[in-house]
Design a protein around this motif. Sequence first.
Motif, PDB file in Angstrom:
ATOM      1  N   ALA A 188      12.906   6.559   8.680  1.00 54.01           N
ATOM      2  CA  ALA A 188      13.308   7.533   7.677  1.00 54.01           C
ATOM      3  C   ALA A 188      14.831   7.487   7.534  1.00 54.01           C
ATOM      4  O   ALA A 188      15.528   7.062   8.455  1.00 54.01           O
ATOM      5  N   PRO A 189      15.349   7.926   6.395  1.00 53.20           N
ATOM      6  CA  PRO A 189      16.805   7.911   6.194  1.00 53.20           C
ATOM      7  C   PRO A 189      17.541   8.661   7.291  1.00 53.20           C
ATOM      8  O   PRO A 189      17.184   9.796   7.630  1.00 53.20           O
TER       9      PRO A 189
ATOM     10  N   LYS B  21       2.192  14.392   5.644  1.00 54.07           N
ATOM     11  CA  LYS B  21       3.182  15.466   5.634  1.00 54.07           C
ATOM     12  C   LYS B  21       4.504  14.920   5.078  1.00 54.07           C
ATOM     13  O   LYS B  21       4.765  13.718   5.181  1.00 54.07           O
ATOM     14  N   PRO B  22       5.346  15.780   4.551  1.00 54.51           N
ATOM     15  CA  PRO B  22       6.648  15.309   4.053  1.00 54.51           C
ATOM     16  C   PRO B  22       7.449  14.565   5.123  1.00 54.51           C
ATOM     17  O   PRO B  22       8.182  13.623   4.782  1.00 54.51           O
ATOM     18  N   GLU B  23       7.283  14.939   6.367  1.00 54.93           N
ATOM     19  CA  GLU B  23       8.018  14.265   7.444  1.00 54.93           C
ATOM     20  C   GLU B  23       7.502  12.857   7.740  1.00 54.93           C
ATOM     21  O   GLU B  23       8.102  12.133   8.536  1.00 54.93           O
ATOM     22  N   ASP B  24       6.410  12.464   7.093  1.00 57.35           N
ATOM     23  CA  ASP B  24       5.929  11.088   7.209  1.00 57.35           C
ATOM     24  C   ASP B  24       6.666  10.160   6.242  1.00 57.35           C
ATOM     25  O   ASP B  24       6.472   8.942   6.291  1.00 57.35           O
ATOM     26  N   THR B  25       7.477  10.729   5.382  1.00 60.06           N
ATOM     27  CA  THR B  25       8.222   9.923   4.416  1.00 60.06           C
ATOM     28  C   THR B  25       9.161   8.963   5.139  1.00 60.06           C
ATOM     29  O   THR B  25       9.957   9.363   5.982  1.00 60.06           O
ATOM     30  N   ALA B  26       9.012   7.677   4.830  1.00 60.00           N
ATOM     31  CA  ALA B  26       9.795   6.638   5.494  1.00 60.00           C
ATOM     32  C   ALA B  26       9.440   5.291   4.888  1.00 60.00           C
ATOM     33  O   ALA B  26       8.491   5.181   4.112  1.00 60.00           O
TER      34      ALA B  26
ATOM     35  N   GLN C  79       7.557   1.516   1.083  1.00 60.09           N
ATOM     36  CA  GLN C  79       8.009   2.912   1.044  1.00 60.09           C
ATOM     37  C   GLN C  79       6.823   3.852   0.933  1.00 60.09           C
ATOM     38  O   GLN C  79       5.956   3.681   0.072  1.00 60.09           O
ATOM     39  N   VAL C  80       6.818   4.856   1.793  1.00 56.17           N
ATOM     40  CA  VAL C  80       5.852   5.946   1.710  1.00 56.17           C
ATOM     41  C   VAL C  80       6.637   7.230   1.485  1.00 56.17           C
ATOM     42  O   VAL C  80       7.524   7.561   2.271  1.00 56.17           O
ATOM     43  N   THR C  81       6.313   7.937   0.413  1.00 60.76           N
ATOM     44  CA  THR C  81       6.982   9.186   0.088  1.00 60.76           C
ATOM     45  C   THR C  81       5.934  10.278  -0.061  1.00 60.76           C
ATOM     46  O   THR C  81       5.002  10.130  -0.860  1.00 60.76           O
TER      47      THR C  81
ATOM     48  N   GLY D 197       0.772  -1.238   0.000  1.00 60.15           N
ATOM     49  CA  GLY D 197       0.000   0.000   0.000  1.00 60.15           C
ATOM     50  C   GLY D 197       0.799   1.282   0.000  1.00 60.15           C
ATOM     51  O   GLY D 197       0.236   2.364  -0.057  1.00 60.15           O
ATOM     52  N   GLY D 198       2.106   1.180   0.084  1.00 57.64           N
ATOM     53  CA  GLY D 198       2.909   2.396   0.057  1.00 57.64           C
ATOM     54  C   GLY D 198       2.898   3.039  -1.320  1.00 57.64           C
ATOM     55  O   GLY D 198       2.358   2.498  -2.280  1.00 57.64           O
ATOM     56  N   GLY D 199       3.501   4.227  -1.400  1.00 54.75           N
ATOM     57  CA  GLY D 199       3.563   4.916  -2.673  1.00 54.75           C
ATOM     58  C   GLY D 199       3.958   6.362  -2.513  1.00 54.75           C
ATOM     59  O   GLY D 199       4.426   6.777  -1.445  1.00 54.75           O
ATOM     60  N   LEU D 200       3.769   7.103  -3.590  1.00 55.36           N
ATOM     61  CA  LEU D 200       4.091   8.532  -3.617  1.00 55.36           C
ATOM     62  C   LEU D 200       2.798   9.332  -3.580  1.00 55.36           C
ATOM     63  O   LEU D 200       1.881   9.061  -4.374  1.00 55.36           O
TER      64      LEU D 200
END
Length: 116
Positions: A39-40, A85-90, A111-113, A7-10
């Motif tokens: 997250a990185p 939010k962008p900070e949820d990217t991980a 991956q969620v971006t 279910g992840g994605g951009l």
Amino acid sequence: VQLQASGGGLVQAGGSLRLSCAASGSIGEITTMGWYRQAPGKQRELVAHITSSGSTNYVDSVKGRFTISRDNAKNMMYLQMDSLKPEDTAVYYCWMYKHSWMSDYWGQGTQVTVSS
């Protein structure tokens, strides 16, 4: 026990995604399931978890935006993520703790971006 996350994605900021985790194998009845993310350059953190009885808990940063749920009959767990939010990217990892075996199990990550 095997866990398969999907279910992840951009998605753009403000958008929504729904993660799913399918569990298979000797699951048993008493388990706690949840979602971690990493997250990185950051440590893995527990985003949300849910007990067999449905009690939930969330990290402060996602309260009011994410909803964790599970369907015990189908051995499925979900994470509805809104107002991203962008900070949820991980990379998001599905996790299970089987109480009878005192063991942790992990899915492969999805991956969620979130773009700004």
